[in-house]
Design an enzyme around this catalytic site. Sequence first.
Site, PDB file in Angstrom:
ATOM      1  N   ASN A 401       0.842  -1.208   0.000  1.00  0.00           N
ATOM      2  CA  ASN A 401       0.000   0.000   0.000  1.00  0.00           C
ATOM      3  C   ASN A 401       0.876   1.258   0.000  1.00  0.00           C
ATOM      4  O   ASN A 401       1.873   1.284  -0.702  1.00  0.00           O
ATOM      5  CB  ASN A 401      -0.999  -0.060   1.150  1.00  0.00           C
ATOM      6  CG  ASN A 401      -1.976  -1.199   0.943  1.00  0.00           C
ATOM      7  OD1 ASN A 401      -2.696  -1.225  -0.037  1.00  0.00           O
ATOM      8  ND2 ASN A 401      -1.969  -2.184   1.828  1.00  0.00           N
ATOM      9  N   SER A 402       0.580   2.254   0.804  1.00  0.00           N
ATOM     10  CA  SER A 402       1.272   3.546   0.648  1.00  0.00           C
ATOM     11  C   SER A 402       2.728   3.532   1.110  1.00  0.00           C
ATOM     12  O   SER A 402       3.455   4.504   0.840  1.00  0.00           O
ATOM     13  CB  SER A 402       0.506   4.639   1.400  1.00  0.00           C
ATOM     14  OG  SER A 402      -0.726   4.896   0.766  1.00  0.00           O
ATOM     15  N   THR A 403       3.173   2.481   1.793  1.00  0.00           N
ATOM     16  CA  THR A 403       4.596   2.449   2.150  1.00  0.00           C
ATOM     17  C   THR A 403       5.462   2.382   0.899  1.00  0.00           C
ATOM     18  O   THR A 403       6.625   2.770   0.913  1.00  0.00           O
ATOM     19  CB  THR A 403       4.926   1.249   3.060  1.00  0.00           C
ATOM     20  OG1 THR A 403       4.661   0.035   2.346  1.00  0.00           O
ATOM     21  CG2 THR A 403       4.108   1.272   4.327  1.00  0.00           C
ATOM     22  N   TYR A 404       4.865   1.884  -0.190  1.00  0.00           N
ATOM     23  CA  TYR A 404       5.601   1.808  -1.451  1.00  0.00           C
ATOM     24  C   TYR A 404       5.996   3.187  -1.960  1.00  0.00           C
ATOM     25  O   TYR A 404       6.963   3.340  -2.719  1.00  0.00           O
ATOM     26  CB  TYR A 404       4.749   1.078  -2.504  1.00  0.00           C
ATOM     27  CG  TYR A 404       5.122   1.441  -3.909  1.00  0.00           C
ATOM     28  CD1 TYR A 404       6.339   1.026  -4.453  1.00  0.00           C
ATOM     29  CD2 TYR A 404       4.293   2.253  -4.685  1.00  0.00           C
ATOM     30  CE1 TYR A 404       6.709   1.394  -5.730  1.00  0.00           C
ATOM     31  CE2 TYR A 404       4.659   2.618  -5.960  1.00  0.00           C
ATOM     32  CZ  TYR A 404       5.865   2.193  -6.487  1.00  0.00           C
ATOM     33  OH  TYR A 404       6.240   2.565  -7.746  1.00  0.00           O
ATOM     34  N   LYS A 405       5.283   4.223  -1.547  1.00  0.00           N
ATOM     35  CA  LYS A 405       5.528   5.560  -2.095  1.00  0.00           C
ATOM     36  C   LYS A 405       6.947   6.055  -1.810  1.00  0.00           C
ATOM     37  O   LYS A 405       7.464   6.936  -2.506  1.00  0.00           O
ATOM     38  CB  LYS A 405       4.491   6.548  -1.540  1.00  0.00           C
ATOM     39  CG  LYS A 405       3.092   6.297  -2.120  1.00  0.00           C
ATOM     40  CD  LYS A 405       2.006   7.044  -1.399  1.00  0.00           C
ATOM     41  CE  LYS A 405       0.628   6.709  -1.983  1.00  0.00           C
ATOM     42  NZ  LYS A 405      -0.476   7.208  -1.190  1.00  0.00           N
TER      43      LYS A 405
END
Length: 598
Positions: A401-405
């Site tokens: 999820n947003s940790t990939y950003k």
Amino acid sequence: MDTMLVRIFVSTIVVSLLIFIILLIKKLLNNHMTLKAHYHIWYFLGIPILATILPWNNFYFLEGTHYFKSLLFFHLDATSTSVGINGVDAFQAPNSDLLHDFTVSVNKSTPDFVYHLFFTVWVIGVVFFVVAAVYSNYQIYQMKKSAEAVHNQKLYELLIVCKELVGVKSNVRLRETSLITSPITVGIFQPYIFLPSKTLEAFSLNELKYVFLHELHHHKSKDLFVNYIMWMFNIIYWFNPVVWYAIKRIRIDRELACDASVLNLLDESRYIDYGHTIIRFADKKYDRTLEQFAPGIGGTKKQIKQRIQCIANFSRDSLLLKWKSKVICAVLGIVVLFLAPITTVTAGLDDVYQFSGKNAVYEDLSSYFKGYKGSFVLYDPSKNQYQIYNREMSEQRISPNSTYKIYSALFALESNVISTNNNNQFWDGKIYPYKEWNQNQNLATALGRSVNWYFQNTDREVGRKQLQDYFHKIKYGNEDISGNLDSYWMESSLKISPIEQVQLLFQLEENHWGFKAENIKAVNKAILIDVQKNGHLYGKTGTGMINGKNVNGWFIGFVDKGENRYYFAINIQNKDGQAQGSKAAEIAKQILQHKKIY
């Protein structure tokens, strides 16, 4: 659950496709293959099962499997191509002390109970066939116990002669039993030939010689082992009529190959006698459950008719025909090599990170996770030591999820899509679920507000191929970006384990991949959350939301304390929809405080 079903479905497609290819080759090249080759070509069906235990992640085949998955228009996860992003399901975490925990929901069109229903039906079928297999082997065991040893010296002398002819050195036991009406062979490691009672009275020694040659060839060809592999197929694919048909064909090809091996040992004048011996066992079948594991000379009238026709037309294989068979098998082998990695989808090896466990201390932090399943990983580079709570979940790969950003930002910087001095992105005027998203953004605000459209724009500009190269380069989890380019990191194809999250953060700081130092510095600066006397906290939250429920909460980052840096990753899951990144961050802070790190 749905992941497991998709794996079964994909493997069914691969196995069915392989069966179709084999049948097509047998049909088109029928006259260019020996009878043995017609049987041995089925051995390739076992490779998809072997593929499930091979480390395909170390080969470049993996990218091909990702491409295959994208062609199928589905992925192992809920989002696949039907990702739904809308403001209705939007969620804003109440905890604003850390990074804003904005996320959007992905729609899952199929309710969970459908997956549970199909999985339950499949498991019931598997259990039924396992029980049937156990029962068959129990029958064989009972037969061994009740059968009587044959005390006819001439028969044993005949058996010894036949063993020499076939080339069998094993100690083959000869038994008589009234439980069968046709000879069979059982036992992989301790072979037995079972004869029906009163066989000696009904058959001449010459006819029994043909029986022994046939049964000994089954043992020499490891046909009993093949039978168990076939049964494994029955257990896994009990619902697949294509597999059932293939198994039926394998049985008849096995007998034809065995007949050919026997005929190669006989003078041409003996072919008719051998055929007559087989005819005497027509329709004298043994119990059908035994048939699955114990090959024998008998069979149905239809099978016997086909075998007699082959015996009547039999001629010894020419050298040219043998070479043609080898070439055909080699070509098929190459085809299977390309198909086999696809079955890694069924193996699910890329769903689990194989952690060596070295330098790891496992601890019980369950008191911090009340109401949640979860794991926590802390890495101290100064000691080269991991502290891990819940080893199993710490190795389980799940959507980042947003940790990939963090890495999306880095890839955009490395690709010059944005730069440290010019990283503004202009809002396109579309109304997003959060007012913080509905304005122009730069790298710092986009990471701080977890703005999806910012990183979707940069991902598109970087391009799928370049992104895939970066994922391979840093070995990010399963490296699978076959999902929709805008959402492969949101409960879709891309997955990573908590241990890998920590390792990547450490490698990023150490710049193991040779990225520009200013780019790494810019990303780190953008994820700085808090500065206190006892340390600086950096991190990024992530929340996976499916159909409006928060099912997957992340918080990853590191703490600078004096000269030391500690890397951590926490993941929580909750089937009631309460697993948020902000909650994960709250738990992580408590643990870090307890450890006097932050």
